[in-house]
Write a protein that holds these residues in place. Sequence first.
Motif, PDB file in Angstrom:
ATOM      1  N   UNK A 197       3.290   6.790 -10.305  1.00  0.00           N
ATOM      2  CA  UNK A 197       3.562   5.738  -9.315  1.00  0.00           C
ATOM      3  C   UNK A 197       5.022   5.767  -8.839  1.00  0.00           C
ATOM      4  N   UNK A 198       5.584   6.950  -8.740  1.00  0.00           N
ATOM      5  CA  UNK A 198       6.966   7.095  -8.290  1.00  0.00           C
ATOM      6  C   UNK A 198       7.012   7.087  -6.762  1.00  0.00           C
ATOM      7  N   UNK A 199       6.589   5.996  -6.172  1.00  0.00           N
ATOM      8  CA  UNK A 199       6.396   5.906  -4.733  1.00  0.00           C
ATOM      9  C   UNK A 199       7.719   6.017  -3.973  1.00  0.00           C
ATOM     10  N   UNK A 200       7.644   6.717  -2.859  1.00  0.00           N
ATOM     11  CA  UNK A 200       8.790   6.797  -1.951  1.00  0.00           C
ATOM     12  C   UNK A 200       8.493   6.156  -0.603  1.00  0.00           C
ATOM     13  N   UNK A 201       7.222   5.796  -0.388  1.00  0.00           N
ATOM     14  CA  UNK A 201       6.854   5.188   0.897  1.00  0.00           C
ATOM     15  C   UNK A 201       5.740   4.176   0.664  1.00  0.00           C
ATOM     16  N   UNK A 202       5.973   2.943   1.111  1.00  0.00           N
ATOM     17  CA  UNK A 202       4.985   1.882   0.978  1.00  0.00           C
ATOM     18  C   UNK A 202       4.928   1.087   2.279  1.00  0.00           C
ATOM     19  N   UNK A 203       3.768   0.487   2.538  1.00  0.00           N
ATOM     20  CA  UNK A 203       3.627  -0.404   3.687  1.00  0.00           C
ATOM     21  C   UNK A 203       3.178  -1.774   3.185  1.00  0.00           C
ATOM     22  N   UNK A 204       3.481  -2.791   3.964  1.00  0.00           N
ATOM     23  CA  UNK A 204       3.170  -4.159   3.564  1.00  0.00           C
ATOM     24  C   UNK A 204       1.705  -4.494   3.792  1.00  0.00           C
ATOM     25  N   UNK A 205       1.118  -5.213   2.870  1.00  0.00           N
ATOM     26  CA  UNK A 205      -0.178  -5.847   3.099  1.00  0.00           C
ATOM     27  C   UNK A 205       0.039  -7.064   4.011  1.00  0.00           C
ATOM     28  N   UNK A 206      -1.027  -7.648   4.564  1.00  0.00           N
ATOM     29  CA  UNK A 206      -0.850  -8.885   5.336  1.00  0.00           C
ATOM     30  C   UNK A 206      -0.175  -9.996   4.527  1.00  0.00           C
ATOM     31  N   UNK A 207      -0.481 -10.099   3.242  1.00  0.00           N
ATOM     32  CA  UNK A 207       0.183 -11.115   2.415  1.00  0.00           C
ATOM     33  C   UNK A 207       1.674 -10.858   2.340  1.00  0.00           C
ATOM     34  N   UNK A 208       2.070  -9.586   2.187  1.00  0.00           N
ATOM     35  CA  UNK A 208       3.497  -9.250   2.107  1.00  0.00           C
ATOM     36  C   UNK A 208       4.189  -9.503   3.433  1.00  0.00           C
ATOM     37  N   UNK A 266       0.879  -1.165   0.000  1.00  0.00           N
ATOM     38  CA  UNK A 266       0.000   0.000   0.000  1.00  0.00           C
ATOM     39  C   UNK A 266       0.914   1.211   0.000  1.00  0.00           C
ATOM     40  N   UNK A 267       0.909   1.987  -1.075  1.00  0.00           N
ATOM     41  CA  UNK A 267       1.925   3.029  -1.271  1.00  0.00           C
ATOM     42  C   UNK A 267       1.314   4.424  -1.298  1.00  0.00           C
ATOM     43  N   UNK A 268       2.172   5.413  -1.074  1.00  0.00           N
ATOM     44  CA  UNK A 268       1.759   6.805  -1.137  1.00  0.00           C
ATOM     45  C   UNK A 268       1.354   7.159  -2.569  1.00  0.00           C
ATOM     46  N   UNK A 269       0.521   8.188  -2.674  1.00  0.00           N
ATOM     47  CA  UNK A 269      -0.004   8.596  -3.971  1.00  0.00           C
ATOM     48  C   UNK A 269       1.007   9.516  -4.649  1.00  0.00           C
ATOM     49  N   UNK A 270       1.604   9.041  -5.728  1.00  0.00           N
ATOM     50  CA  UNK A 270       2.613   9.818  -6.442  1.00  0.00           C
ATOM     51  C   UNK A 270       2.336   9.774  -7.939  1.00  0.00           C
ATOM     52  N   UNK A 271       2.655  10.869  -8.626  1.00  0.00           N
ATOM     53  CA  UNK A 271       2.535  10.891 -10.069  1.00  0.00           C
ATOM     54  C   UNK A 271       3.428   9.815 -10.676  1.00  0.00           C
TER      55      UNK A 271
END
Length: 433
Positions: free
Chosen positions: A172-183, A165-170
């Motif tokens: 999709x140039x994400x700089x911050x993401x968190x893991x889902x339960x599967x991850x 689950x990642x931050x909203x970036x143009x």
Amino acid sequence: MRPPVLHAAVVVVAAALVLAPVAGASAAPSAANQHPHAVLIGGNLRENADILQSIVDLADPDGTGPRKARIAIVTAAAPAARNAADAADDSENNAAANGLYYSALFQSYGAETYAVPIDTGADFPGDTYTPANAADPAVAAEIAASTGLFFGGGDQMRYVRTLFSCDDRELEAHTDCTDTPAMTAIREVAARGVVSGVSAGLTIQQGADMITGGESYEAWRDGAAEGYLDDERALGYLPYGGFGFVDSVVIDSHFTTWGREGRAVKLALETGHPYVLGIDETTAVVLDRSTGKGTIIGEHGASILDLTRAVATESGVTGVSWSYANAGDGIRLGDTIGIVKGKDASPLKARGAAAEPRTDVWDSLDGLGGAYTLRDLARDVVGSASRTGHGVSFETGPRFATTLTRDDATAAWTNSSGAVSFAGLRMDIATVD
């Protein structure tokens, strides 16, 4: 998209130190180690028995005991099935079909499997593969009960979209993401078992600045850009990166097969990474993630590009050190990064004719239809008395030249099959017109 092409040791670093063979370099480590491992496959698995058996052996929780390897098959990098018939047909290329195919393949090697029912979208009534399953505790529990992981090919950004689950970036140039339960469950298995992946399933293992796409010529013409780009030939990268299971290097797949050396050098230069690990098709690096020691298995080889002494210039770069290891050679991705001679290595004497120049050195999509062109030029150089080789891009306006130079620090050897490995070959890239 390109089609598949079917076709006590001393570490070698940039200075190409004197080499000693590593005992047992061609043997995969046993599961009894209980170290976390990675089996990193460059692409086009072709049901290679050595690679598949290595994954299953490393996932076996008790060696010769009664318990079996249990491998979670993750195929979310493939597109979602369009309908129920496609999902049930293991000859189709979609997440559900790929789950069926790889499950049957690993079962034929004695493993139990769990096909992880996650993809990028529910496209028909009754579709069991959905993005929502990444948050399902039951799915996470099934993953966590596994002893190994396999990630299929496709597009590595689909793994990002479904497992983070990642931050909203143009773009999709994400700089911050968190893991889902599967991850989270995937990380649990990876910490104690084996994680493996092919093509996109290899690339996603990287940490920060993961490649999202691009070709070597466009990379040098236009440079790198953050995000997932509309032009599939443009060099893009994800700042947050992938899973980070192998985070000491930039990772690239289909490497010398598709002429990706150029794009990998460019990305490493622009993002400040000193090393690149590139793996060819139907080839794997079997890596002990605790020690950073690994071996090469399969049909071709793996490259280390060392940029620690490289210098960017107005027209390109000078001083990249390229090492290439074949099946039976070793690799190091720990405190020291480089390759190791296999135990059956024999020194290569440079007696051949001068290396012929190449006119499509990066195997362009629009070019001559070649593969392994720059690698084959490198092999000619290390076996030649001329000491240098030259190749240019197929495209012009501008045209880029790659020059390879063998010097006193370069080492080269052959293994029992006659395949040529080398270390410390200098690579320079420059604009020529």
